[in-house]
Design an enzyme around this catalytic site. Structure first.
Site, PDB file in Angstrom:
ATOM      1  N   GLY A  17      41.243  26.188  37.041  1.00  0.00           N
ATOM      2  CA  GLY A  17      41.485  27.632  37.105  1.00  0.00           C
ATOM      3  C   GLY A  17      41.568  28.112  38.528  1.00  0.00           C
ATOM      4  N   ALA A  18      42.133  27.266  39.415  1.00  0.00           N
ATOM      5  CA  ALA A  18      42.131  27.556  40.849  1.00  0.00           C
ATOM      6  C   ALA A  18      43.420  28.184  41.340  1.00  0.00           C
ATOM      7  CB  ALA A  18      41.861  26.276  41.638  1.00  0.00           C
ATOM      8  N   SER A  20      44.432  31.180  40.774  1.00  0.00           N
ATOM      9  CA  SER A  20      44.282  32.624  40.982  1.00  0.00           C
ATOM     10  C   SER A  20      42.808  32.986  40.876  1.00  0.00           C
ATOM     11  CB  SER A  20      45.096  33.420  39.937  1.00  0.00           C
ATOM     12  OG  SER A  20      44.616  33.146  38.630  1.00  0.00           O
ATOM     13  N   GLY A  21      42.508  34.261  41.147  1.00  0.00           N
ATOM     14  CA  GLY A  21      41.165  34.789  40.922  1.00  0.00           C
ATOM     15  C   GLY A  21      40.079  34.106  41.716  1.00  0.00           C
ATOM     16  N   GLY A  23      38.689  31.269  41.262  1.00  0.00           N
ATOM     17  CA  GLY A  23      38.955  29.863  41.523  1.00  0.00           C
ATOM     18  C   GLY A  23      39.730  29.669  42.798  1.00  0.00           C
ATOM     19  N   SER A 138      28.940  33.211  31.688  1.00  0.00           N
ATOM     20  CA  SER A 138      29.048  34.671  31.729  1.00  0.00           C
ATOM     21  C   SER A 138      27.821  35.295  31.088  1.00  0.00           C
ATOM     22  CB  SER A 138      30.303  35.126  30.967  1.00  0.00           C
ATOM     23  OG  SER A 138      30.327  36.534  30.832  1.00  0.00           O
ATOM     24  N   TYR A 165      34.463  34.858  22.805  1.00  0.00           N
ATOM     25  CA  TYR A 165      34.312  34.629  24.246  1.00  0.00           C
ATOM     26  C   TYR A 165      32.835  34.487  24.612  1.00  0.00           C
ATOM     27  CZ  TYR A 165      34.276  35.457  29.266  1.00  0.00           C
ATOM     28  OH  TYR A 165      34.050  35.336  30.617  1.00  0.00           O
TER      29      TYR A 165
END
Length: 280
Positions: A17-18, A20-21, A23, A138, A165
């Site tokens: 998940g790198a 964007s955001g 990551g 989370s 989630y």
């Protein structure tokens, strides 16, 4: 070498998940400290761009297909003789229930099954490297409920994907705790963390989050750099100061979690069921 940090020059860290955001923010910060970053993402263009930015290597994988995860593991093992950190950061909120290419509910596969499979496929290399596994969980775990007879959400109410989630993030915490138990006596360490609510593309198809972004004029949540701080700390610090398996809320150990997160029997059974589902 900064005080309290590992000697990061030449270290290899895999960040999923790198593209964007948080990551991407973690990849940039760690590369600045001398880390060789394996940039893993779903979108080839964005993944390649981040890899070029940090001087790393891009690896493309879609967590909707477990064969992509297997191919990713093969590629990483072929490329790197040692892996110092695996950051399981990919995943997210899926607003409408769907089924993956493998026949699993997509939230469950993206957030739990895929990182579970990747970690296990890399585990021997990580252990030999005296490495760490750092997984993005989370505070939404507090709303989660792991039902071992309905992991695929066939019988439970969807409610915009939020219960699924939260449950997947509770599964993340349980997975890390069980990983710590199973690797006790080795040099491997495993941690999970809540980054805070980060203002990224997270939950882009959620009407509730779209409303929040509209009302806040796009200022809902903390920056990706702020959200990446716990990941960077857990990846780069020499001594975490907390036992393997600890769940962090930001930089604080022992974050608030559902009581089920402390159930070792549930963690063990979830591991066994997950192993069956991904054919380990």
């Amino acid at each position: 070498m900064a005080s309290g940090n590992k000697d990061l020059d030449g270290a290899t860290m895999v960040i999923t998940g790198a593209s964007s955001g948080l990551g991407r923010a973690a990849a940039v910060a760690l590369a600045d400290r001398g880390v060789e970053v394996a940039v893993v993402g779903r979108n080839p263009e964005r993944t390649g761009a981040v890899a070029a930015e940090v001087g790393g290597r891009p690896f493309v994988a879609d967590y909707d297909r477990l064969d992509d995860v297997r191919a990713l593991a093969d590629a990483l093992l072929s490329r790197y003789e040692r892996i110092d950190v695996l950051a399981n950061n990919a995943g997210g909120l899926i607003g409408k229930r769907g089924i993956s290419a493998d026949g699993h509910e997509r939230t469950f596969q993206h957030n739990h099954l895929a990182p579970f499979l990747l970690t296990n496929l890399l585990l021997e290399r990580l252990t030999a490297s005296r490495g760490r596994v750092v997984s993005t969980a989370s505070a939404a775990n507090l709303a989660g409920r792991v039902d071992l007879d309905d992991l695929e959400w066939r019988r439970r109410t969807w409610l915009g994907g939020w219960p699924a989630y939260g449950t997947s993030k509770l599964e993340t915490i349980l997975f890390v705790k069980e990983l710590a138990r199973r690797t006790e006596g080795t040099a491997l360490e495993a941690y999970s963390f809540h980054p805070g609510f980060v203002a990224t593309g997270f939950g882009a198809d959620s009407s509730l989050l779209r409303l929040g972004q509209f009302v806040s004029r796009g200022h809902l949540g903390i920056s990706p750099a702020q959200g990446a701080a716990p990941l960077i700390h857990l990846a780069a610090s020499r001594d975490i100061g907390s036992p393997s398996g600890t769940y962090f809320d930001g930089l604080k150990p022992n974050g608030r979690a559902r009581s089920a997160a402390e159930d070792p029997a549930l963690a063990a059974r979830l591991w066994e069921k997950s192993a069956e589902l991904v054919r380990l």
